[in-house]
Design a protein around this motif. Sequence first.
Motif, PDB file in Angstrom:
ATOM      1  N   PHE A  36      82.673 -30.574  21.077  1.00  0.00           N
ATOM      2  CA  PHE A  36      81.941 -30.498  19.813  1.00  0.00           C
ATOM      3  C   PHE A  36      80.729 -29.603  20.066  1.00  0.00           C
ATOM      4  O   PHE A  36      79.789 -30.002  20.750  1.00  0.00           O
ATOM      5  N   ASP A  37      80.791 -28.391  19.554  1.00  0.00           N
ATOM      6  CA  ASP A  37      79.726 -27.415  19.733  1.00  0.00           C
ATOM      7  C   ASP A  37      78.646 -27.688  18.687  1.00  0.00           C
ATOM      8  O   ASP A  37      78.882 -27.536  17.491  1.00  0.00           O
ATOM      9  N   LEU A  38      77.474 -28.097  19.141  1.00  0.00           N
ATOM     10  CA  LEU A  38      76.393 -28.423  18.206  1.00  0.00           C
ATOM     11  C   LEU A  38      75.907 -27.195  17.447  1.00  0.00           C
ATOM     12  O   LEU A  38      75.237 -27.334  16.425  1.00  0.00           O
ATOM     13  N   ALA A  39      76.277 -25.995  17.894  1.00  0.00           N
ATOM     14  CA  ALA A  39      75.932 -24.768  17.168  1.00  0.00           C
ATOM     15  C   ALA A  39      76.564 -24.754  15.774  1.00  0.00           C
ATOM     16  O   ALA A  39      76.037 -24.116  14.862  1.00  0.00           O
ATOM     17  N   GLN A  40      77.652 -25.493  15.594  1.00  0.00           N
ATOM     18  CA  GLN A  40      78.280 -25.549  14.274  1.00  0.00           C
ATOM     19  C   GLN A  40      77.388 -26.261  13.250  1.00  0.00           C
ATOM     20  O   GLN A  40      77.652 -26.214  12.052  1.00  0.00           O
ATOM     21  N   LEU A  41      76.317 -26.881  13.719  1.00  0.00           N
ATOM     22  CA  LEU A  41      75.401 -27.583  12.824  1.00  0.00           C
ATOM     23  C   LEU A  41      74.205 -26.718  12.409  1.00  0.00           C
ATOM     24  O   LEU A  41      73.317 -27.202  11.704  1.00  0.00           O
ATOM     25  N   LYS A  42      74.188 -25.454  12.832  1.00  0.00           N
ATOM     26  CA  LYS A  42      73.098 -24.553  12.433  1.00  0.00           C
ATOM     27  C   LYS A  42      73.001 -24.531  10.915  1.00  0.00           C
ATOM     28  O   LYS A  42      74.011 -24.470  10.219  1.00  0.00           O
ATOM     29  N   GLY A  43      71.765 -24.604  10.420  1.00  0.00           N
ATOM     30  CA  GLY A  43      71.537 -24.610   8.982  1.00  0.00           C
ATOM     31  C   GLY A  43      71.517 -26.000   8.372  1.00  0.00           C
ATOM     32  O   GLY A  43      71.234 -26.151   7.186  1.00  0.00           O
ATOM     33  N   LYS A  44      71.820 -27.026   9.171  1.00  0.00           N
ATOM     34  CA  LYS A  44      71.792 -28.411   8.686  1.00  0.00           C
ATOM     35  C   LYS A  44      70.684 -29.187   9.375  1.00  0.00           C
ATOM     36  O   LYS A  44      70.426 -28.985  10.557  1.00  0.00           O
ATOM     37  N   LYS A  45      70.082 -30.096   8.652  1.00  0.00           N
ATOM     38  CA  LYS A  45      69.224 -31.090   9.278  1.00  0.00           C
ATOM     39  C   LYS A  45      70.160 -32.108   9.918  1.00  0.00           C
ATOM     40  O   LYS A  45      71.220 -32.416   9.373  1.00  0.00           O
ATOM     41  N   VAL A  46      69.754 -32.631  11.083  1.00  0.00           N
ATOM     42  CA  VAL A  46      70.609 -33.561  11.816  1.00  0.00           C
ATOM     43  C   VAL A  46      69.799 -34.794  12.204  1.00  0.00           C
ATOM     44  O   VAL A  46      68.707 -34.678  12.762  1.00  0.00           O
ATOM     45  N   LEU A  47      70.344 -35.952  11.912  1.00  0.00           N
ATOM     46  CA  LEU A  47      69.786 -37.206  12.399  1.00  0.00           C
ATOM     47  C   LEU A  47      70.663 -37.630  13.573  1.00  0.00           C
ATOM     48  O   LEU A  47      71.863 -37.848  13.399  1.00  0.00           O
ATOM     49  N   VAL A  48      70.082 -37.662  14.757  1.00  0.00           N
ATOM     50  CA  VAL A  48      70.792 -38.074  15.971  1.00  0.00           C
ATOM     51  C   VAL A  48      70.421 -39.524  16.246  1.00  0.00           C
ATOM     52  O   VAL A  48      69.240 -39.886  16.218  1.00  0.00           O
ATOM     53  N   VAL A  49      71.418 -40.350  16.521  1.00  0.00           N
ATOM     54  CA  VAL A  49      71.159 -41.769  16.746  1.00  0.00           C
ATOM     55  C   VAL A  49      72.045 -42.291  17.868  1.00  0.00           C
ATOM     56  O   VAL A  49      73.219 -41.958  17.940  1.00  0.00           O
ATOM     57  N   ASN A  50      71.448 -43.072  18.781  1.00  0.00           N
ATOM     58  CA  ASN A  50      72.237 -43.748  19.805  1.00  0.00           C
ATOM     59  C   ASN A  50      72.680 -45.095  19.248  1.00  0.00           C
ATOM     60  O   ASN A  50      71.885 -45.829  18.686  1.00  0.00           O
ATOM     61  N   THR A  51      73.953 -45.373  19.364  1.00  0.00           N
ATOM     62  CA  THR A  51      74.535 -46.536  18.706  1.00  0.00           C
ATOM     63  C   THR A  51      75.091 -47.541  19.705  1.00  0.00           C
ATOM     64  O   THR A  51      75.311 -47.225  20.871  1.00  0.00           O
ATOM     65  N   ALA A  52      75.340 -48.749  19.207  1.00  0.00           N
ATOM     66  CA  ALA A  52      75.962 -49.809  20.006  1.00  0.00           C
ATOM     67  C   ALA A  52      76.652 -50.787  19.063  1.00  0.00           C
ATOM     68  O   ALA A  52      76.161 -51.058  17.969  1.00  0.00           O
ATOM     69  N   TYR A 149      66.487 -39.449  16.048  1.00  0.00           N
ATOM     70  CA  TYR A 149      65.796 -38.176  16.270  1.00  0.00           C
ATOM     71  C   TYR A 149      66.112 -37.251  15.109  1.00  0.00           C
ATOM     72  O   TYR A 149      67.279 -37.144  14.692  1.00  0.00           O
ATOM     73  N   LEU A 150      65.089 -36.610  14.584  1.00  0.00           N
ATOM     74  CA  LEU A 150      65.244 -35.692  13.465  1.00  0.00           C
ATOM     75  C   LEU A 150      65.230 -34.264  13.997  1.00  0.00           C
ATOM     76  O   LEU A 150      64.270 -33.849  14.651  1.00  0.00           O
ATOM     77  N   ILE A 151      66.273 -33.518  13.686  1.00  0.00           N
ATOM     78  CA  ILE A 151      66.435 -32.136  14.142  1.00  0.00           C
ATOM     79  C   ILE A 151      66.459 -31.246  12.905  1.00  0.00           C
ATOM     80  O   ILE A 151      67.217 -31.513  11.960  1.00  0.00           O
ATOM     81  N   ASP A 152      65.657 -30.174  12.905  1.00  0.00           N
ATOM     82  CA  ASP A 152      65.618 -29.304  11.724  1.00  0.00           C
ATOM     83  C   ASP A 152      66.805 -28.342  11.695  1.00  0.00           C
ATOM     84  O   ASP A 152      67.646 -28.320  12.602  1.00  0.00           O
ATOM     85  N   LYS A 153      66.863 -27.537  10.639  1.00  0.00           N
ATOM     86  CA  LYS A 153      67.980 -26.615  10.417  1.00  0.00           C
ATOM     87  C   LYS A 153      68.119 -25.578  11.524  1.00  0.00           C
ATOM     88  O   LYS A 153      69.187 -25.008  11.716  1.00  0.00           O
ATOM     89  N   ASN A 154      67.041 -25.331  12.259  1.00  0.00           N
ATOM     90  CA  ASN A 154      67.053 -24.350  13.346  1.00  0.00           C
ATOM     91  C   ASN A 154      67.328 -24.980  14.708  1.00  0.00           C
ATOM     92  O   ASN A 154      67.240 -24.304  15.731  1.00  0.00           O
ATOM     93  N   GLY A 155      67.609 -26.287  14.718  1.00  0.00           N
ATOM     94  CA  GLY A 155      67.922 -26.964  15.971  1.00  0.00           C
ATOM     95  C   GLY A 155      66.711 -27.404  16.763  1.00  0.00           C
ATOM     96  O   GLY A 155      66.819 -27.685  17.955  1.00  0.00           O
ATOM     97  N   GLN A 156      65.565 -27.492  16.096  1.00  0.00           N
ATOM     98  CA  GLN A 156      64.343 -27.906  16.779  1.00  0.00           C
ATOM     99  C   GLN A 156      64.025 -29.371  16.464  1.00  0.00           C
ATOM    100  O   GLN A 156      64.221 -29.833  15.340  1.00  0.00           O
ATOM    101  N   LEU A 157      63.513 -30.070  17.451  1.00  0.00           N
ATOM    102  CA  LEU A 157      63.106 -31.455  17.270  1.00  0.00           C
ATOM    103  C   LEU A 157      61.925 -31.521  16.314  1.00  0.00           C
ATOM    104  O   LEU A 157      60.967 -30.758  16.446  1.00  0.00           O
TER     105      LEU A 157
END
Length: 180
Positions: A36-52, A149-157
């Motif tokens: 899963f290439d995270l580059a495919q998420l360019k242009g999207k905001k991403v919420l990253v979460v560790n789950t259990a 974790y909130l990641i912006d459209k440019n892949g920055q934290l």
Amino acid sequence: MKKLTFLLAMIFAISLSFGQSSFHEFTVKDIEGGNFDLAQLKGKKVLVVNTASKCGLTPQYELLQELYDQYGGEHFTIVGFPANNFANQEPGSDEDIAAFCEKNYGVSFPMMSKVSVKGKDIHPVYQWLTQKAKNGVSDSEVSWNFQKYLIDKNGQLVDFIKPKVKPNDPKIVNWIKGDS
């Protein structure tokens, strides 16, 4: 004086770029074992979460899915990283986790293969998320399951959100709906 100012500006710019990379530079394994290439998420905001799956906060899966149903798509997504770092609350295999998420919460947002989010075997994505030297924004420590974790459209934290804060918290929703 102009040369000195220019030189200092260049040194500052170079120092910012060292160690600071983008979330989009990583390729991870998804829960089915594919790349899963995270580059495919360019242009999207991403919420990253560790789950259990066996945590008191596990019902947050339902709220994450609702958030994804409402806002997921061209401009926003959620990426889940199952982790077994806290009280053995994610002991299952990727196959077990995928079945649990689908059966109990109808999870349709991208789920990755189980990783470590802290300690000596911390996954490179979580090294980036938690180390200012790598992300250029802040240091943090994953304190429990469902830290966000909130990641912006440019892949920055942008920020991180403590585990007990629900995914539908106004801070998160306003960030998703905002322009930046």
